[in-house]
Scaffold this active site. Sequence first.
Site, short mmCIF file in Angstrom:
data_model
loop_
_atom_site.label_atom_id
_atom_site.label_comp_id
_atom_site.label_asym_id
_atom_site.label_seq_id
_atom_site.Cartn_x
_atom_site.Cartn_y
_atom_site.Cartn_z
N GLY A 170 30.28 27.39 33.87
CA GLY A 170 30.31 29.16 34.42
C GLY A 170 31.47 30.00 35.00
CG LEU B 289 32.84 34.69 31.61
CD1 LEU B 289 31.96 35.88 30.91
CD2 LEU B 289 34.08 35.08 31.89
CE LYS C 129 27.31 24.76 44.12
NZ LYS C 129 27.76 24.23 43.39
CE1 TYR D 142 25.86 28.13 45.24
CE2 TYR D 142 26.40 28.93 47.37
CZ TYR D 142 26.56 28.71 46.81
OH TYR D 142 28.14 28.57 46.52
CG ASP E 296 29.19 32.77 32.13
OD1 ASP E 296 28.47 32.33 31.79
OD2 ASP E 296 30.02 32.42 32.99
CB ILE F 107 36.94 31.39 47.91
CG1 ILE F 107 36.39 30.09 48.16
CG2 ILE F 107 37.49 31.85 46.71
CD1 ILE F 107 37.60 29.64 48.51
CB ILE G 107 24.10 24.39 32.08
CG1 ILE G 107 23.47 25.36 32.65
CG2 ILE G 107 25.72 24.36 32.25
CD1 ILE G 107 23.80 25.07 34.68
#
Length: 373
Positions: free
Chosen positions: A62, A64, A199, A195, A88, A225, A107
């Site tokens: 992943g 990109l 996680k 999501y 990717d 971030i 993946i």
Amino acid sequence: MPSIGMLRQAVGQMVRSLACGCWTSVLPVRFLGVSPRQIPADANFHSASFSETDHPRVLITGGLGQLGVGLATLLRKRFGKDNVILSDIRKPPDHVFQSGPFIYSDILDYKNLREIVVNNRITWLLHYSALLSAVGEANVSLARAVNITGLHNILDVAAEHKLRLFVPSTIGAFGPTSPRNPTPDLCVQRPRTIYGVSKVHAELMGEYYYYRYGLDFRCLRYPGIISADSQPGGGTTDYAVQIFHDATKHGRFECNLEPGTRLPMMYIDDCLRATLEVMEAPAEALSMRTYNVNAMSFTPEELAQEVLKHVPEFQITYSVDAVRQAIANSWPMNFDDSNARKDWGWKHGFDLPELVTTMLNFHGSETRVAQAN
């Protein structure tokens, strides 16, 4: 390493023990760490020893996304360009393709993953392939496939080939019943997005593989971030990126969160450095497999006040988005990352004043160039 014959003999003894209605552990403890995938009868085992001075061979899945390219740049400076492979399922921009090794990696294709690991002698795997919150809610079945089934493939490949595996987690792994200020490493986690759920699943599966198979699994829960060179993608914390675009271009910004909404944040340079540091930390220094990391926590109002110090004419207004506000209200206000600081020496470099100065310098110079052109 046990031979195939020894494994078959041991399995046969276990089957006979189960048939008698009892359970006997026939394999020595060290033999229990074989791959969770079934070992084919014609498998060829090859072991290679690496000294501590050898550079790791790194694969980033992943790659990109927001963090992959920056992480590859950091790791290539550290370990050499050819030792870090970005991957990717999308076509990379020219500058990314020319900056170092890039390969196609799906993946969801276990055979493809295994071939990449074997053919490139991978020793570290950093797994960034995931559907994020907004996209995941729009397509739950795809998010389940990528974020959960894809993760299982990664875990199995990493365990089979004894890789050091990093999987990022997020503030989204917590929910409205988690303690919010501060949020510790270990507490109630009941997220309400696919999501976030995926996680939490990744955190627990990684820990399980560590205890069951000896997998060197490492995970950080990232706060919001903030990156100077990425475009905001409409996420809940993206107001803290958009504000700098608008402040330098228009002198004003409309925020979709309430002025007092406090969330944990981190500048991207700190995020990438934290990832490298936890990967390089000695295994014996780690008291847990998943750590919170944090740099600062602020509200839109506090961020705007800091921007005003540099852009006196700046104005902020508020038009609250109910959906995003509800998500923000369920997330941590502040991360307790004391375990990361104690165990492997984590220390952030950017507080709010440094963050604002860096972002405004970047976007201000961009705006001046655009106006000159």
